[in-house]
Design a protein around this motif. Structure first.
Motif, short mmCIF file in Angstrom:
data_model
loop_
_atom_site.label_atom_id
_atom_site.label_comp_id
_atom_site.label_asym_id
_atom_site.label_seq_id
_atom_site.Cartn_x
_atom_site.Cartn_y
_atom_site.Cartn_z
N ARG A 111 0.83 -1.20 0.00
CA ARG A 111 0.00 0.00 0.00
C ARG A 111 0.87 1.26 0.00
N GLY A 112 0.19 2.38 -0.22
CA GLY A 112 0.83 3.69 -0.12
C GLY A 112 1.96 3.90 -1.10
N ALA A 113 3.03 4.53 -0.61
CA ALA A 113 4.17 4.85 -1.46
C ALA A 113 4.85 3.59 -1.98
N ASP A 114 4.82 2.52 -1.17
CA ASP A 114 5.42 1.25 -1.61
C ASP A 114 4.68 0.71 -2.82
N PHE A 115 3.35 0.81 -2.80
CA PHE A 115 2.56 0.36 -3.95
C PHE A 115 2.90 1.17 -5.20
N THR A 116 2.94 2.49 -5.05
CA THR A 116 3.23 3.35 -6.21
C THR A 116 4.60 3.01 -6.81
N ARG A 117 5.59 2.82 -5.93
CA ARG A 117 6.93 2.49 -6.41
C ARG A 117 6.95 1.15 -7.14
N ARG A 118 6.34 0.13 -6.53
CA ARG A 118 6.33 -1.20 -7.15
C ARG A 118 5.54 -1.21 -8.45
N ARG A 119 4.39 -0.50 -8.45
CA ARG A 119 3.58 -0.44 -9.67
C ARG A 119 4.36 0.19 -10.81
N ASP A 120 4.99 1.33 -10.55
CA ASP A 120 5.72 2.02 -11.61
C ASP A 120 6.90 1.19 -12.09
N GLU A 121 7.56 0.51 -11.16
CA GLU A 121 8.68 -0.35 -11.54
C GLU A 121 8.20 -1.53 -12.38
N ALA A 122 7.06 -2.12 -11.99
CA ALA A 122 6.52 -3.27 -12.73
C ALA A 122 6.04 -2.88 -14.11
N LEU A 123 5.61 -1.61 -14.27
CA LEU A 123 5.12 -1.14 -15.56
C LEU A 123 6.23 -0.58 -16.45
N GLY A 124 7.43 -0.44 -15.89
CA GLY A 124 8.51 0.23 -16.62
C GLY A 124 8.86 -0.41 -17.95
N TRP A 125 8.71 -1.73 -18.07
CA TRP A 125 9.10 -2.43 -19.29
C TRP A 125 7.94 -2.53 -20.29
N THR A 126 6.74 -2.12 -19.88
CA THR A 126 5.55 -2.37 -20.68
C THR A 126 5.27 -1.24 -21.67
N ASP A 127 4.23 -1.45 -22.48
CA ASP A 127 3.71 -0.41 -23.38
C ASP A 127 2.42 0.17 -22.83
N LEU A 128 2.28 0.15 -21.49
CA LEU A 128 1.03 0.58 -20.84
C LEU A 128 1.09 2.00 -20.31
N ASP A 129 2.13 2.73 -20.68
CA ASP A 129 2.27 4.11 -20.22
C ASP A 129 1.04 4.92 -20.63
N GLY A 130 0.44 5.60 -19.66
CA GLY A 130 -0.74 6.41 -19.94
C GLY A 130 -2.04 5.63 -20.03
N ARG A 131 -2.01 4.33 -19.71
CA ARG A 131 -3.21 3.50 -19.83
C ARG A 131 -3.75 3.03 -18.48
N LEU A 132 -3.30 3.61 -17.38
CA LEU A 132 -3.74 3.14 -16.08
C LEU A 132 -5.26 3.24 -15.90
N ASP A 133 -5.88 4.22 -16.52
CA ASP A 133 -7.33 4.42 -16.38
C ASP A 133 -8.13 3.71 -17.48
N GLN A 134 -7.43 2.99 -18.35
CA GLN A 134 -8.12 2.32 -19.46
C GLN A 134 -8.58 0.93 -19.02
N LYS A 135 -9.83 0.56 -19.37
CA LYS A 135 -10.34 -0.76 -19.03
C LYS A 135 -9.58 -1.84 -19.79
#
Length: 324
Positions: A111-135
């Motif tokens: 949760r919290g800042a730890d979640f944000t850090r892990r989420r951004d790190e996990a998404l770093g290699w993907t093509d999902l930039d800017g798609r967090l709000d997309q279904k």
């Protein structure tokens, strides 16, 4: 990192169906930070083994240790170091990318800042930039698979199990997914065990395991497995493959295998194949639809190892010779 010893499992019978042995005395070890692909024909026991390793099925006997923990005595410890990507999608397609990641993180107390850090790190290699709000149901198959892997990576698993993760992906999406997976595996030092029927996916892994009827038939590096069937192969497509194979054995003394409409002379060395091809053409041209010399690939190893035309005792001898 993964140790399986004498694992067995039999599904109980019913009034209409007899008991079925899915895994028979299976022993297998996957080293720390290794990438291993597990393959085999339908009914070979791969799915049952995957379910056991995920903790979804208790086996009839045997031992499994993952990361040093006994899977059956300490399942919570194993779950804490393991991530799983199933063949069927395990994200909620009606939720956004960000919501799926948040739910998964909540299950692990991230949760919290730890979640944000892990989420951004996990998404770093993907093509999902800017798609967090997309279904998720608006994403392509390849991007949806990226969500699944990113979700698992947030927990920083030491062991990653994947069950045919590229099923349904187009060739480009498959290639991109696998390239990212290999990069992440090396960067994080993860141990990866992945089931697959696509042998082009296995050329760059550390080892390949091939099962049939619940037994482990071969387990080695891609190069060593290919060397089992020689450095070259003569492959003949014939109108009557069985008849041509019988004649090649009787009239030319060749050790050939018949697989479907193909007759294969597999145990040849470089320089031997062309003269053999010419001799076969000279004698049997009217019976031949096509003939070629090829380097054996992992798909050829799969056919060679899993074909029921090979008696178990002969296959065991071949595997011992290859190992030596």
């Amino acid at each position: 990192m993964i140790t399986i010893e004498n694992l067995s499992h039999t599904y109980p019978g019913t009034r209409k169906m007899p008991p079925r042995t899915a895994i028979s005395d299976l022993t297998l070890a996957v080293g720390d930070a290794e990438f291993v692909i597990l393959s085999g024909p339908n009914g070979s026991g791969k799915s049952t083994l995957f379910r056991i390793l995920c903790g979804m099925t208790l086996p009839g006997g045997g031992m499994v240790r993952i990361g040093g923990y006994d899977l059956f005595a300490h399942p919570a410890k194993v779950r804490g170091i393991m991530g799983v990507v199933f063949q069927s999608p395990a994200v909620d397609k009606h939720l956004s990318v960000g919501e799926n990641l948040k739910i998964h993180a909540d299950l692990y107390g991230i949760r919290g800042a730890d979640f944000t850090r892990r989420r951004d790190e996990a998404l770093g290699w993907t093509d999902l930039d800017g798609r967090l709000d997309q279904k998720v149901d608006t994403l392509s198959g390849g991007l949806a698979r990226q969500v699944e892997l990113a979700k698992v990576l947030m927990t920083d698993p030491k062991v990653l199990l994947l069950d045919e993760p590229t099923t349904g992906l187009d060739p480009m999406s498959r290639r991109n997914f696998l390239a990212a997976l290999h990069k992440l595996q090396k960067e994080r030092g993860m141990t990866v065990l992945m089931t697959s029927h696509v042998f082009s996916e296995a050329d760059d892994v550390d080892r390949v395991a091939i099962m049939r009827e619940g037994k482990l038939l071969a387990y080695d590096t891609p190069a060593a497995l290919k060397a089992m069937i020689g450095t070259e192969m003569v492959v003949v497509q014939a109108r009557d493959a069985e008849g041509l194979a019988a004649r090649l054995r009787a009239e030319m003394g060749l050790a050939v295998r018949c697989i479907g409409d193909e007759v294969r002379l597999e145990e040849t060395e470089n320089g031997e194949s062309l003269p053999l091809l010419e001799r076969i053409l000279d004698r049997y041209r009217p019976d031949i639809a096509a003939i070629a010399i090829k380097q054996p690939g992992l798909d050829d190893v799969f056919v060679h190892v899993t074909s029921k035309a090979v008696p178990d005792h002969a296959l065991a001898l071949e595997l011992r010779k290859a190992a030596s």
